[in-house]
Design a protein around this motif. Structure first.
Motif, PDB file in Angstrom:
ATOM      1  N   GLU A 141      32.684  38.914  79.183  1.00 57.49           N
ATOM      2  CA  GLU A 141      33.215  37.420  79.722  1.00 57.49           C
ATOM      3  C   GLU A 141      32.973  36.328  78.267  1.00 57.49           C
ATOM      4  N   PHE A 142      32.118  36.644  77.929  1.00 55.52           N
ATOM      5  CA  PHE A 142      32.558  35.673  76.040  1.00 55.52           C
ATOM      6  C   PHE A 142      32.644  37.250  75.245  1.00 55.52           C
ATOM      7  N   ASP A 143      32.837  38.031  75.609  1.00 49.93           N
ATOM      8  CA  ASP A 143      33.458  39.135  74.264  1.00 49.93           C
ATOM      9  C   ASP A 143      32.187  38.748  73.199  1.00 49.93           C
ATOM     10  N   GLN A 144      30.711  39.062  73.653  1.00 49.33           N
ATOM     11  CA  GLN A 144      29.631  39.203  72.672  1.00 49.33           C
ATOM     12  C   GLN A 144      29.437  40.649  72.773  1.00 49.33           C
ATOM     13  N   ASP A 145      30.427  41.323  72.441  1.00 49.02           N
ATOM     14  CA  ASP A 145      29.423  43.045  72.282  1.00 49.02           C
ATOM     15  C   ASP A 145      28.586  43.020  71.466  1.00 49.02           C
ATOM     16  N   PHE A 146      27.324  43.718  71.943  1.00 50.83           N
ATOM     17  CA  PHE A 146      26.240  43.805  70.925  1.00 50.83           C
ATOM     18  C   PHE A 146      27.012  44.584  69.122  1.00 50.83           C
ATOM     19  N   VAL A 147      27.941  45.117  69.392  1.00 47.96           N
ATOM     20  CA  VAL A 147      27.788  46.146  68.169  1.00 47.96           C
ATOM     21  C   VAL A 147      29.063  45.921  67.815  1.00 47.96           C
ATOM     22  N   GLY A 148      29.859  44.334  68.041  1.00 46.35           N
ATOM     23  CA  GLY A 148      30.956  43.985  66.867  1.00 46.35           C
ATOM     24  C   GLY A 148      31.403  43.400  66.172  1.00 46.35           C
ATOM     25  N   SER A 149      29.771  43.044  66.023  1.00 42.05           N
ATOM     26  CA  SER A 149      29.736  42.047  64.592  1.00 42.05           C
ATOM     27  C   SER A 149      28.310  42.355  63.155  1.00 42.05           C
ATOM     28  N   VAL A 150      29.150  42.136  62.326  1.00 48.11           N
ATOM     29  CA  VAL A 150      27.528  42.546  60.945  1.00 48.11           C
ATOM     30  C   VAL A 150      27.497  41.306  60.034  1.00 48.11           C
ATOM     31  N   THR A 151      26.352  41.117  59.645  1.00 47.44           N
ATOM     32  CA  THR A 151      26.534  39.743  59.131  1.00 47.44           C
ATOM     33  C   THR A 151      25.552  40.223  57.711  1.00 47.44           C
ATOM     34  N   LEU A 152      25.707  39.188  56.751  1.00 44.64           N
ATOM     35  CA  LEU A 152      25.554  38.787  56.188  1.00 44.64           C
ATOM     36  C   LEU A 152      24.554  37.578  55.544  1.00 44.64           C
ATOM     37  N   TYR A 153      22.939  37.810  55.851  1.00 44.89           N
ATOM     38  CA  TYR A 153      22.438  36.962  55.248  1.00 44.89           C
ATOM     39  C   TYR A 153      22.156  36.703  53.574  1.00 44.89           C
ATOM     40  N   VAL A 154      22.340  34.900  53.725  1.00 40.20           N
ATOM     41  CA  VAL A 154      22.356  34.651  52.175  1.00 40.20           C
ATOM     42  C   VAL A 154      21.189  34.037  51.921  1.00 40.20           C
ATOM     43  N   ASP A 155      20.323  35.123  50.920  1.00 38.54           N
ATOM     44  CA  ASP A 155      18.963  34.056  50.686  1.00 38.54           C
ATOM     45  C   ASP A 155      18.730  33.847  49.479  1.00 38.54           C
ATOM     46  N   GLN A 156      19.578  33.036  49.116  1.00 37.40           N
ATOM     47  CA  GLN A 156      19.694  31.934  48.104  1.00 37.40           C
ATOM     48  C   GLN A 156      19.731  30.512  48.189  1.00 37.40           C
ATOM     49  N   SER A 157      19.342  29.648  47.448  1.00 36.52           N
ATOM     50  CA  SER A 157      20.321  28.502  47.795  1.00 36.52           C
ATOM     51  C   SER A 157      21.546  28.413  47.882  1.00 36.52           C
ATOM     52  N   VAL A 158      22.277  27.324  48.380  1.00 36.21           N
ATOM     53  CA  VAL A 158      23.664  27.336  48.450  1.00 36.21           C
ATOM     54  C   VAL A 158      24.322  25.956  48.622  1.00 36.21           C
ATOM     55  N   ARG A 159      22.832  25.113  47.261  1.00 34.97           N
ATOM     56  CA  ARG A 159      23.221  23.930  47.274  1.00 34.97           C
ATOM     57  C   ARG A 159      24.042  23.822  45.901  1.00 34.97           C
ATOM     58  N   ASP A 160      24.181  24.911  45.283  1.00 35.30           N
ATOM     59  CA  ASP A 160      24.820  24.653  43.970  1.00 35.30           C
ATOM     60  C   ASP A 160      26.418  24.404  43.822  1.00 35.30           C
ATOM     61  N   ASP A 161      27.120  24.101  42.684  1.00 36.88           N
ATOM     62  CA  ASP A 161      28.434  24.422  42.992  1.00 36.88           C
ATOM     63  C   ASP A 161      29.488  25.394  43.223  1.00 36.88           C
ATOM     64  N   ASP A 162      29.356  25.976  43.039  1.00 38.47           N
ATOM     65  CA  ASP A 162      30.225  27.505  43.082  1.00 38.47           C
ATOM     66  C   ASP A 162      29.536  28.395  44.597  1.00 38.47           C
ATOM     67  N   SER A 163      28.499  27.286  45.135  1.00 37.40           N
ATOM     68  CA  SER A 163      28.365  28.471  46.365  1.00 37.40           C
ATOM     69  C   SER A 163      29.360  28.627  47.614  1.00 37.40           C
ATOM     70  N   LEU A 164      30.253  27.803  47.286  1.00 35.32           N
ATOM     71  CA  LEU A 164      30.662  27.611  49.048  1.00 35.32           C
ATOM     72  C   LEU A 164      31.980  28.457  48.511  1.00 35.32           C
ATOM     73  N   GLU A 165      32.459  28.741  47.326  1.00 33.80           N
ATOM     74  CA  GLU A 165      33.323  28.968  46.923  1.00 33.80           C
ATOM     75  C   GLU A 165      33.102  31.307  46.580  1.00 33.80           C
ATOM     76  N   LEU A 166      31.499  31.206  46.695  1.00 33.67           N
ATOM     77  CA  LEU A 166      31.385  32.755  46.348  1.00 33.67           C
ATOM     78  C   LEU A 166      30.592  33.227  47.768  1.00 33.67           C
ATOM     79  N   ILE A 167      30.890  32.179  49.182  1.00 35.21           N
ATOM     80  CA  ILE A 167      30.687  32.850  50.594  1.00 35.21           C
ATOM     81  C   ILE A 167      32.313  33.389  50.636  1.00 35.21           C
ATOM     82  N   ASP A 168      33.336  32.157  50.137  1.00 35.54           N
ATOM     83  CA  ASP A 168      34.940  32.550  50.508  1.00 35.54           C
ATOM     84  C   ASP A 168      34.803  33.918  49.832  1.00 35.54           C
TER      85      ASP A 168
END
Length: 834
Positions: free
Chosen positions: A492-519
């Motif tokens: 119903e929700f297309d949330q297969d438990f093994v259908g995705s992976v994640t990056l946990y960014v363990d640092q401040s994302v307030r620097d000017d280049d943070s969003l660019e690096l994520i992109d």
């Protein structure tokens, strides 16, 4: 007199000289053990095996820092609502009524709830803050107003994210929806506390007119999941233990043929198991899926020891010995064998302390302690109880029952047992080659065994539950919602438990280049990642939330453009200002799922292509984490599961090697000390290697994967194999050094010890085999492997050891190691010393 002889002499003194004191002392200790049993807690499910894995630790931090979690925070739950249309007025009112009742009950500690109905109601009445007020707003709206509110909520992105994938914005219809529930309890709250709150919440959901808990409204969270996993353990025990006891009683009756002797054996089993579980309680070791197998394992060894004691005692009584003298001879011969078996089995079990998994380490410790208790109980208590009872039987008019040893005389069992000895006369080399070749081939095939780990593996399939549901109470299992929830999430929700992976960014994302690096992490993605038309990874992060907000909000789009110096559509300066505006919009809730409240960490979810191998997808996201300039950790349930799988084979091999090396060293040192020749330990180890090989091959043949539950099986099989070979070899050495010719010594050994081994094997294989009836699939498989391990150990002892002895005697003499040269010299020296 050696130290071993002094130990045996002390056991003889206690068993035959002070049997009443021994029995009373053991019963008093058992009373103390009961106190520990009452203190045992439970721990079950996949979480036991992931605690120390970096990917799991990152997953836990995501659950704590972000408002939407992967796999659910321990203090949150979801109510899955299935209606004809969850966007209808009636459905919206029922959902808001449910939220209102959950939040209004102070005893539930519900901090907040969220659903698509909230967003719709806010469009109708922005001042409606509580679910009760929002319910009234929906109820008072005209059909036109309600349709407009749903359309506006959809445009803000607040509807599609919380309803099923069949959502039709034009028709304003969807079959299912998720209501999020967050509990206002500390993250460190006990599982039992969260479980209690969630179970109470189910009753509240069920109290709403039109909501039927477990049917069209399923509340599910970690607390409910833990409750169901604990119920699985209970259901398994309710089904397995009575069946095991029934079969064990049947075969013990056939083995003992005397209800009094059987009662003594059962009492010894009860004492050893009671002491073991008492130790668990006092040591604070929780009862888990892995420890379910300790009970049948101890029963297996205890049955073996009990039948050997009674069988050997009966042999001496048949030869005319008195009660005390017969028991002294029995313990003289068997206690050392029991000691060897116990220490080697303990070594094979303790080898599991090198496992990276806490439950496997607990299994090794508890089972090893239980083995020591089994030695003490069956080596001291059972002989004393048997002497005490037989002395009473001489004075009281108690009828005589079957008292002949198993496998003696011309019985059919005796003829079957002699097959191995007969083969050793005609083709010993062929027997050795065939069995060892079979073990080697089995071991080679066993290298292809798969590894498996997932939360779903702990739950039975629906067909098995349906079959068991036909059983009468109290055998019928609990009704589980996990399988229904899993199906709903995937379909119903297309949330297969093994259908995705994640990056946990363990640092401040307030620097000017943070969003660019994520992109940048979405550019040139690996082949395992699903991609967009622009050859970017299909992903969700705070960047995608910003981009989507910019598409629908002109003012926000201008803010992004002012702070986008590179013209990429991603802000690269004043990112805090952008965050402030985003979090002050209707997309606040969604944004907080991808950026922490203090902006000290972020999260990026990537979609995996359908049909991609899990291992390859995980390898790619790990490589992405390594090469990005961000301080990132690959995580997600898929990554955690794969990390466990990576450790499984390493753990099994490490434990196997440790068990074999320590067992080999101990046996050789023991036989060097006891008999003067370390090479006798080899006679015990060769059949054990064949047993391990055959067991590994059987796993491949039966398509049983290596899992955290059965990972100890290979090392445990060494202990089980040694159990049988030690009894055979020790009895043979005793007979042969006593002056009997080689073939005659083999005949006596197979007739006496072989019968006891057969009774032990039949009872043990049956007792372990009933684990196949377990509700939990992983325990089913472990039970089957344990039963196969015992059966292979028995076969190798009965068939291989006689031929191995003959071959060793025949060809070992050429290098000065023949049995004729060594055992005869020791026997003559012993007799001359007397």
């Amino acid at each position: 007199m050696t130290a071993a002889d002094r130990v045996v002499e002390r056991v003889n003194e206690l068993a035959t000289g002070r049997p009443v004191a021994v029995v009373v002392a053991f019963l008093l200790v058992s009373v103390v053990a009961l106190g520990g049993v009452t203190a045992i807690s439970t721990s079950a499910g996949a979480d036991q095996f992931t605690q120390d894995i970096p990917a799991q630790q990152a997953l836990d931090e995501i659950d704590e820092e972000f408002e939407s979690s992967i796999g659910g925070s321990a203090t949150s739950a979801q109510v899955i609502v299935t209606e004809g249309n969850v966007l209808s007025r009636d459905a919206l009112i029922r959902i808001l009524e449910t939220q209102d009742r959950l939040e209004s009950r102070s005893t539930l500690r519900v901090g907040s709830t969220s659903s698509h109905a909230n967003a719709v109601a806010r469009q109708l009445d922005p001042s409606a803050e509580t679910p009760g007020e929002q319910r009234d707003a929906v109820a008072a709206a005209t059909p036109t107003e309600l349709a407009a509110a749903i359309e506006a909520a959809d445009e803000s992105g607040s509807v599609a994210a919380q309803v099923s994938t069949d959502y039709n914005p034009t028709a304003q219809q969807a079959d299912s929806a998720i209501v999020g529930v967050t509990y206002d309890v500390p993250e460190a709250a006990t599982t039992a506390r969260v479980e209690t709150l969630q179970v109470r919440s189910v009753a509240v959901v069920d109290s709403v007119p039109g909501m039927e808990a477990g049917e069209n409204a399923i509340l599910f969270g970690d607390g409910i999941l833990q409750s169901e996993i604990n119920a699985l353990l209970t259901d398994t025990a309710v089904i397995v233990f009575p069946a095991a006891i029934l079969f064990i009683l049947l075969f013990l009756l056939l083995a003992y043929r005397d209800p009094i002797d059987m009662a003594l054996g059962l009492s010894a089993l009860g004492v050893s198991v009671l002491w073991t579980f008492g130790f668990m309680g006092y040591a604070g070791i929780p009862f888990s899926d892995s420890l379910v197998t300790v009970f049948p394992l101890l029963v297996a060894v205890g049955i073996d020891f009990g039948i050997h004691i009674i069988n050997r005692y009966r042999e001496e009584r048949m030869d005319g010995g008195g009660i005390g003298d017969s028991m002294r001879t029995t313990t003289d011969q068997l206690f050392i064998a029991f000691l060897l078996v116990t220490i080697t089995t303990v070594v094979s079990l303790i080898a599991n302390v090198v496992s990276p998994f806490d439950p496997n380490r607990d299994f090794g410790i508890v089972a090893a302690v239980g083995m020591v208790f089994t030695l003490v109980v069956f080596g001291v208590y059972l002989p004393a109880a048997k002497v005490l009872v037989d002395r009473w039987r001489e004075r009281l008019p108690i009828p005589e029952f079957g008292s002949t040893p198993l496998g003696t005389g011309g019985s059919r069992l005796s003829r079957v047992l002699h097959v191995g000895v007969d083969l050793s006369r005609v083709a010993p080399v062929l027997v050795v080659v065939v069995v060892l070749l079979g073990g080697a081939l089995g071991g080679a095939y066993g290298t292809g065994v798969d590894t498996e780990f997932s939360e779903e593996a702990f739950f039975p399939d629906e067909d098995r539950l349906e079959t068991y549901s036909q059983l009468p109470e109290p055998l019928a299992p609990t009704e589980y919602t996990f399988l229904d929830v899993l199906t709903l999430f995937e379909e119903e929700f297309d949330q297969d438990f093994v259908g995705s992976v994640t990056l946990y960014v363990d640092q401040s994302v307030r620097d000017d280049d943070s969003l660019e690096l994520i992109d940048r992490t979405t550019r040139n993605p690996p082949d395992t990642f699903a991609t967009t038309d622009e050859r970017r990874a299909q992903s969700t992060s705070v960047v995608t939330v910003i981009e989507e907000r910019a598409e629908t909000d002109p003012e926000f789009r201008r803010l992004v453009e002012r702070n986008d110096r590179l013209g990429t559509g991603v802000p690269d300066r004043n990112v805090d200002e952008v965050y402030d505006a985003l979090l002050d919009s209707s997309d606040e809730e969604r944004a907080r799922g991808y950026i922490a409240a203090d902006r000290g960490s972020a999260r990026i979810d990537y979609t995996i292509r359908p049909g991609v191998e899990s291992a390859q997808a995980v390898a790619d996201v790990r490589e992405l984490a390594d090469r990005t300039p961000l301080n990132a950790v690959a995580t997600g349930q898929l990554v955690v599961n794969e990390a466990v799988i990576d450790l499984l084979l390493e753990s099994a091999i490490r434990s196997l090697i440790a068990a074999f090396v320590f067992t080999a060293a101990f046996l050789m040192l023991s036989y060097r000390y006891l008999e003067g020749k370390a090479v006798y330990g080899v006679l015990n180890l060769v059949p054990v290697l064949a047993t391990v090989g055959l067991l590994a091959g059987s796993m491949w043949l039966l398509d049983i994967p290596l899992t955290p539950i059965n990972a100890p099986i290979l090392s445990v099989s060494i202990g089980l194999g040694v159990d049988y070979t030690v009894h055979f070899v020790h009895r043979f050495v005793d007979e042969y050094t006593g002056g009997a010719p080689l073939q005659e010594a083999l005949d006596v050994t197979i007739g006496g010890t072989g019968g006891a081994l057969t009774g032990s094997m039949l009872t043990t294989v049956t007792g372990l085999g009933v684990l196949w009836l377990a509700v939990i699939p992983l325990i089913q498989e472990f039970g089957a492997l344990l039963a196969l391990g015992v059966f292979y150990a028995y076969l190798c002892s009965i068939v291989l050891v006689p031929s191995l002895v003959v071959v060793w005697d025949r060809y070992g003499s050429r290098v000065g190691l023949g049995l004729e040269a060594t055992l005869r010299e020791e026997g003559e020296a012993e007799r001359g010393g007397r």
